[in-house]
Design a protein around this motif. Sequence first.
Motif, mmCIF file in Angstrom:
data_model
loop_
_atom_site.group_PDB
_atom_site.id
_atom_site.type_symbol
_atom_site.label_atom_id
_atom_site.label_comp_id
_atom_site.label_asym_id
_atom_site.label_seq_id
_atom_site.Cartn_x
_atom_site.Cartn_y
_atom_site.Cartn_z
ATOM 1 N N GLY A 34 -3.325 -52.148 4.107
ATOM 2 C CA GLY A 34 -3.349 -51.228 2.973
ATOM 3 C C GLY A 34 -2.279 -51.576 1.953
ATOM 4 N N ALA A 35 -1.098 -51.943 2.439
ATOM 5 C CA ALA A 35 -0.012 -52.339 1.538
ATOM 6 C C ALA A 35 -0.412 -53.566 0.725
ATOM 7 N N SER A 36 -1.075 -54.515 1.363
ATOM 8 C CA SER A 36 -1.547 -55.702 0.647
ATOM 9 C C SER A 36 -2.573 -55.328 -0.418
ATOM 10 N N ARG A 37 -3.430 -54.385 -0.087
ATOM 11 C CA ARG A 37 -4.433 -53.924 -1.061
ATOM 12 C C ARG A 37 -3.769 -53.272 -2.262
ATOM 13 N N VAL A 38 -2.683 -52.529 -2.020
ATOM 14 C CA VAL A 38 -1.968 -51.890 -3.123
ATOM 15 C C VAL A 38 -1.417 -52.956 -4.068
ATOM 16 N N CYS A 62 6.235 -53.405 6.383
ATOM 17 C CA CYS A 62 6.276 -54.645 7.173
ATOM 18 C C CYS A 62 7.131 -54.465 8.419
ATOM 19 N N ARG A 63 8.250 -53.802 8.266
ATOM 20 C CA ARG A 63 9.121 -53.574 9.432
ATOM 21 C C ARG A 63 8.383 -52.761 10.483
ATOM 22 N N ALA A 71 8.339 -59.215 5.532
ATOM 23 C CA ALA A 71 9.359 -58.398 4.867
ATOM 24 C C ALA A 71 10.326 -59.285 4.096
ATOM 25 N N LEU A 72 10.756 -60.367 4.717
ATOM 26 C CA LEU A 72 11.668 -61.302 4.062
ATOM 27 C C LEU A 72 10.993 -61.971 2.861
ATOM 28 N N LEU A 73 9.746 -62.343 3.005
ATOM 29 C CA LEU A 73 8.999 -62.933 1.900
ATOM 30 C C LEU A 73 8.929 -61.976 0.707
ATOM 31 N N LEU A 74 8.653 -60.697 0.996
ATOM 32 C CA LEU A 74 8.592 -59.709 -0.080
ATOM 33 C C LEU A 74 9.948 -59.524 -0.749
ATOM 34 N N ALA A 96 14.443 -55.487 10.359
ATOM 35 C CA ALA A 96 13.169 -56.101 10.769
ATOM 36 C C ALA A 96 13.412 -57.448 11.440
ATOM 37 N N LEU A 97 14.300 -58.249 10.853
ATOM 38 C CA LEU A 97 14.607 -59.555 11.439
ATOM 39 C C LEU A 97 15.316 -59.404 12.791
ATOM 40 N N ALA A 98 16.221 -58.446 12.891
ATOM 41 C CA ALA A 98 16.922 -58.213 14.157
ATOM 42 C C ALA A 98 15.944 -57.764 15.236
#
Length: 112
Positions: A34-38, A62-63, A71-74, A96-98
């Motif tokens: 859904g986030a990608s669609r937004v 993403c997290r 998340a990092l890409l965004l 998120a990375l941790a």
Amino acid sequence: FDLLGRLRDDGLRPTIVTYGSLMTACERVGDIEGASRVFRAIRAEDGMDANEIVYGAAISCCRKAGEAERALLLLRRMIGEGLSPNTATFNTVVAALAEACGTEGGGGAGAA
């Protein structure tokens, strides 16, 4: 997304606030698709650019979905677009990375 379609059917154009609310709804339930669609709708359908609120909610989504690399890409894309992430956004990416590395909850350095 049904509401977004109804807005358009009624001749109304969504604003960035509309999209921010929609992204926050996706974030609350961890709906990464859904986030990608937004994001697609913001750019392709309405020719707008995402703002810090939209990006922050997407990163949090993403997290929640366990997508740390996304998340990092965004975050990188956000900075590349000249937006200024706030402390909460940076912290969300770090968390998120941790979590992806399994260091959340005391499993990291110094854990007994």
